[in-house]
Design a protein around this motif. Structure first.
Motif, mmCIF file in Angstrom:
data_model
loop_
_atom_site.group_PDB
_atom_site.id
_atom_site.type_symbol
_atom_site.label_atom_id
_atom_site.label_comp_id
_atom_site.label_asym_id
_atom_site.label_seq_id
_atom_site.Cartn_x
_atom_site.Cartn_y
_atom_site.Cartn_z
ATOM 1 N N ILE A 480 0.861 -1.181 0.000
ATOM 2 C CA ILE A 480 0.000 0.000 0.000
ATOM 3 C C ILE A 480 0.896 1.229 0.000
ATOM 4 C CG2 ILE A 480 -1.789 1.265 1.249
ATOM 5 C CD1 ILE A 480 -2.775 -1.392 2.327
ATOM 6 N N TYR A 496 -3.096 0.427 -3.843
ATOM 7 C CA TYR A 496 -2.628 -0.907 -3.447
ATOM 8 C C TYR A 496 -2.217 -1.682 -4.688
ATOM 9 C CZ TYR A 496 -6.804 -3.103 -5.338
ATOM 10 O OH TYR A 496 -7.775 -3.558 -6.195
ATOM 11 N N LEU A 512 -7.034 2.592 -3.130
ATOM 12 C CA LEU A 512 -7.576 2.085 -1.870
ATOM 13 C C LEU A 512 -8.690 3.049 -1.451
ATOM 14 C CD1 LEU A 512 -5.445 0.661 1.036
ATOM 15 C CD2 LEU A 512 -7.632 1.748 1.429
ATOM 16 N N LEU A 521 -5.134 5.151 7.019
ATOM 17 C CA LEU A 521 -5.038 3.700 7.161
ATOM 18 C C LEU A 521 -4.488 3.342 8.539
ATOM 19 C CD1 LEU A 521 -5.341 0.958 5.695
ATOM 20 C CD2 LEU A 521 -2.951 1.190 5.015
ATOM 21 N N ALA A 524 -3.644 -3.326 8.016
ATOM 22 C CA ALA A 524 -3.834 -4.109 6.792
ATOM 23 C C ALA A 524 -3.335 -5.522 7.042
ATOM 24 C CB ALA A 524 -3.091 -3.480 5.608
ATOM 25 N N VAL A 534 -8.412 -4.230 5.239
ATOM 26 C CA VAL A 534 -7.841 -2.988 5.770
ATOM 27 C C VAL A 534 -8.834 -2.393 6.757
ATOM 28 C CG1 VAL A 534 -6.471 -2.501 3.701
ATOM 29 C CG2 VAL A 534 -8.785 -1.559 3.909
ATOM 30 N N ASP A 536 -9.593 1.532 8.637
ATOM 31 C CA ASP A 536 -9.216 2.937 8.715
ATOM 32 C C ASP A 536 -9.299 3.422 10.157
ATOM 33 O OD1 ASP A 536 -11.899 3.116 9.209
ATOM 34 O OD2 ASP A 536 -12.408 4.202 7.384
ATOM 35 N N LEU A 544 -11.109 -6.591 0.201
ATOM 36 C CA LEU A 544 -10.964 -6.546 -1.250
ATOM 37 C C LEU A 544 -11.558 -7.826 -1.822
ATOM 38 C CD1 LEU A 544 -9.750 -4.979 -3.677
ATOM 39 C CD2 LEU A 544 -7.688 -6.358 -3.374
ATOM 40 N N TRP A 566 -13.661 -2.798 -3.256
ATOM 41 C CA TRP A 566 -13.623 -2.790 -1.796
ATOM 42 C C TRP A 566 -15.045 -2.805 -1.251
ATOM 43 C CZ3 TRP A 566 -9.271 -3.539 0.834
ATOM 44 C CH2 TRP A 566 -8.049 -3.298 0.198
#
Length: 704
Positions: A480, A496, A512, A521, A524, A534, A536, A544, A566
């Motif tokens: 990433i 990514y 991403l 982020l 991950a 992932v 946040d 994904l 995503w």
């Protein structure tokens, strides 16, 4: 500016200066303009690097806008021409131009009138009472005050007929005084003599006024020349020496007026690189942590601690399946700051080596210290020694990060199972990961270095942006990176790329987009079905997913038409008991998030103790329908379809999938389980009377 009348410049001292452009320069060496004033009145903390003077439409009017980008990343905007150009300077320039044009028009009119007296029957005479407004258009109040030193005159018509009783001068009687009217009526007094006397007085006063204007203009030009000469030689000029009297010709100047309005914008910084599921090097109090978690994932935990007896760091590795594999301890004499665990072993990396005297011969150091040389001479001798060693082929002179790989199992000698290598000088390792048959390292030079588990360097690839983190599991490796600068609200713009760690080929790549506005982020990692996940900083976990791929008629395993998107799978905000609670992710396995709950606003667990983990089942943030009983089944059906698609994707990536005869049977078994969940949802929807909704669920069935 757009009109070409003014120019704005900036200097290294932070001053922004306004200049008035001059077209009639004497030569090319003379300055192109005249100093007016400073824009904001005070020096900026950071000097502007770019200045743009443009016009924008506002309420169907052109508004001047001055934009200045400073070296510290801030933006200053001044709106309105009156805030950029002082109004006093504009009015003075206008008054001066009007005065010159009116004076020229008056002189031309007077010259033309006197030149035509010989040919005309009537002559025009300048009298003491005629108003100048009869010759020129009406002026403003400021222009009238500037023209006040010029005496008013009147036009007198001279008749050629002696018997003409009509006196044209009567039309000017309103401008005469009482005494002059009596003299005119009585016939006493010679008006021509009086006119000549007053003309002489007018010439004297005009001469004095012109001399006064010339003196003021010469003094101002002298000040301008001195200022321009001092600015051409900045070494001899100080900021407090630059003074300009802007009140000389301005009666409306207010020295207590506020400075022009401006707006400063602080751009958000890109988030630095980090290692997932690790604790920081430095504590919140600014002290170095003597015990840290380097990595915590599906393999186990790698921690580092300082041993006061051995006077060195110890790296401890504890496995998830501790009943099969006992813990391992490694002596760390290189001070590892990064680490990760994979199926084949653990990868560790150090910071860039400091430029110390450890690589200098002891005899050279003693000789240099005993001679009493200056520090500069000592540094020169030490650099010469290093160059000599490098020329002799000493490979230990590299000053980049050191990479160390610890293999868990080997079929060869134990002393040769581990390996290490040093990066080129100045190259720092920002992240590392390992999996089945590969090791990956991202560096400060935007390199992705892929190395085999045995120590062979396989690939060196450029990244599209500065790396943020790197993770891996099995054959897959994900990096990433930053795609661009963050947006103004702080949202990180990341991208990514998923690679096949063994072959080095790209599996998936894109932006991403799984970051909430204003977030960055936080974590991950790969789940047990090798799906990239992932989280946040707002606590949203996203996955994904591989969309339904279109198979080529020539190759059933063609992946060119594969697409990835995503999808949010868990919102941890709803799991918090208070606003200060946080969840520190570890891994995603069996459809559950394994994490460490944190309370009291803490962002990382205490590495001095074994943190207690908790699990939370994945649940997509679906909208609640009227039939609330079907929400759980609908969520389970959607996630089962994602898992089935991911299983098919992994089979297409694995080159050994054709040799697996059990895949078709396993895949059909998974399809049967997914269809079973879909049929339960179908029955529940039918019972609620939603026939159209039940019909749509038929498209989710996989088996015929």
């Amino acid at each position: 500016d757009q009109k070409g009348e003014y120019m704005v410049t900036s200097g290294r001292d932070g001053r922004v200066v306004l200049w008035e452009m001059e077209d009639d320069r004497k030569d090319d060496e003379s300055p192109p303009g005249k100093y007016v004033s400073e824009i904001n009145g005070t020096s900026l903390k950071s000097p502007p690097t770019h200045i743009l003077w443009a016009q924008q439409q506002h309420d169907n009017k052109d508004v001047d806008v001055l934009c200045m980008a400073c070296a510290d990343g801030s933006m200053i905007t001044i709106v309105g021409r009156d805030n950029i150009v002082p109004p006093s300077k504009k009015s003075n320039a206008k008054t001066k131009e009007t005065l010159i044009s009116q004076e020229e028009e008056f002189m031309n009119t007077q010259e033309t009138t006197f030149n035509t007296q010989e040919d005309d029957d009537e002559e025009v005479h300048l009298g003491p009472s005629a108003s100048l407004s009869s010759l020129t258009p009406a002026n403003t109040q400021e222009e009238s005050e500037v023209m006040s030193p010029l005496k008013k005159g009147r036009l007198v018509k001279k008749s050629t007929n002696e018997n003409d009783d009509d006196d044209d001068d009567d039309i000017f009687d309103d401008d005469l005084g009482e005494k002059e009217k009596e003299e005119k009526q009585s016939g006493t007094g010679n008006r021509f003599v009086a006119d000549e006397a007053e003309e002489a007085d007018d010439e004297d006063e005009n001469a004095k006024t012109q001399e006064t204007f010339s003196t003021q203009e010469n003094e101002q030009d002298k000040k301008d020349d001195e200022l321009i000469a001092s600015m051409e030689n900045p070494d001899s000029m100080q900021l407090e020496d630059v003074q300009y009297d802007i009140t000389q010709d301005d009666d409306h100047y207010d020295e207590n007026a506020e400075s022009p309005p401006y707006r400063s914008i602080n751009l958000p910084e890109p988030q630095p690189a980090f290692a997932p599921s690790s604790t920081p090097l430095v504590s919140e109090q600014g002290e170095e942590n003597t015990r840290r978690i380097l990595c915590w994932n599906h393999i186990g935990t790698a921690t580092t601690r300082y041993d006061s007896l051995l006077q060195m760091n110890i790296v401890g590795i504890s496995f998830v399946d501790s009943a099969i594999r006992p813990p391992v301890e490694i002596k760390d004499n290189m001070h590892f700051i990064l680490g990760s665990l994979g199926e084949d072993g653990g990868i560790f990396a150090t910071d860039v080596a400091e430029d110390d005297d450890d690589d200098i011969d002891e005899d050279v150091k003693n000789a240099v210290d005993s001679l009493g040389m200056s520090d500069r001479t000592k540094d020169a001798l030490k650099k010469s020694q290093r160059r000599r060693r490098k020329k002799d082929g000493d490979e230990d002179d590299a000053k980049g990060s050191t990479i160390f790989f610890y293999r868990f199992k080997t079929f060869g000698p134990l002393k040769d199972k581990d390996w290490q290598m040093a990066l080129p000088a100045g190259e720092r390792a920002l992240g590392c990961a390992c999996g089945s048959g590969w090791v990956g390292v991202v560096t400060s030079r935007r390199f992705l270095r892929i190395i085999s588990s045995g120590g062979n360097q396989e690939r060196i690839l450029w990244l599209e942006g500065n790396p943020v983190t790197i993770v891996g599991r099995g054959r897959l490796l994900a990096v990433i990176y930053h795609r661009s600068n963050p947006s103004l609200d702080g949202t990180q713009k990341l991208g990514y790329t998923v690679y096949d760690g063994v072959s080095g080929t790209t599996v998936a790549s894109g932006p991403l987009s799984a970051l909430a506005p204003g977030s960055q982020l936080l974590w991950a990692g790969f789940s047990d079905d090798n799906a990239l996940n992932v989280m946040d900083s707002d606590g949203m976990l996203s996955m994904l997913i591989c969309q339904q791929q279109q198979q080529s008629p020539h190759n059933e395993r063609d992946v060119n038409d594969r697409s990835f998107e995503w999808s949010p799978v868990l919102d941890t905000v709803g799991l918090r008991k208070s606003s200060e609670d946080r969840f520190w992710p570890v891994t995603v396995t069996d459809g559950k998030l394994v994490c460490v709950p944190l309370k009291g606003g803490n962002e990382h667990p205490n590495a001095a103790y074994r943190p207690v983990t908790s699990t939370h089942g994945l649940r997509m943030p679906l909208a609640r329908s009227a039939a609330g009983k079907t929400n759980l089944l609908e969520d389970l059906s959607m996630r089962a379809g994602i898992s089935l698609s991911q299983k098919k994707f992994l089979n297409s990536v694995d080159p050994d999938a054709d040799a697996d005869d059990d895949f078709e049977e396993e895949y059909n078994g998974m399809c049967a389980k997914v269809d079973k969940v879909t049929l339960k949802l179908f029955i529940a929807v039918l019972e609620s009377g939603k026939l159209h909704r039940a019909l749509d669920l038929v498209n989710r069935l996989h088996l015929e």
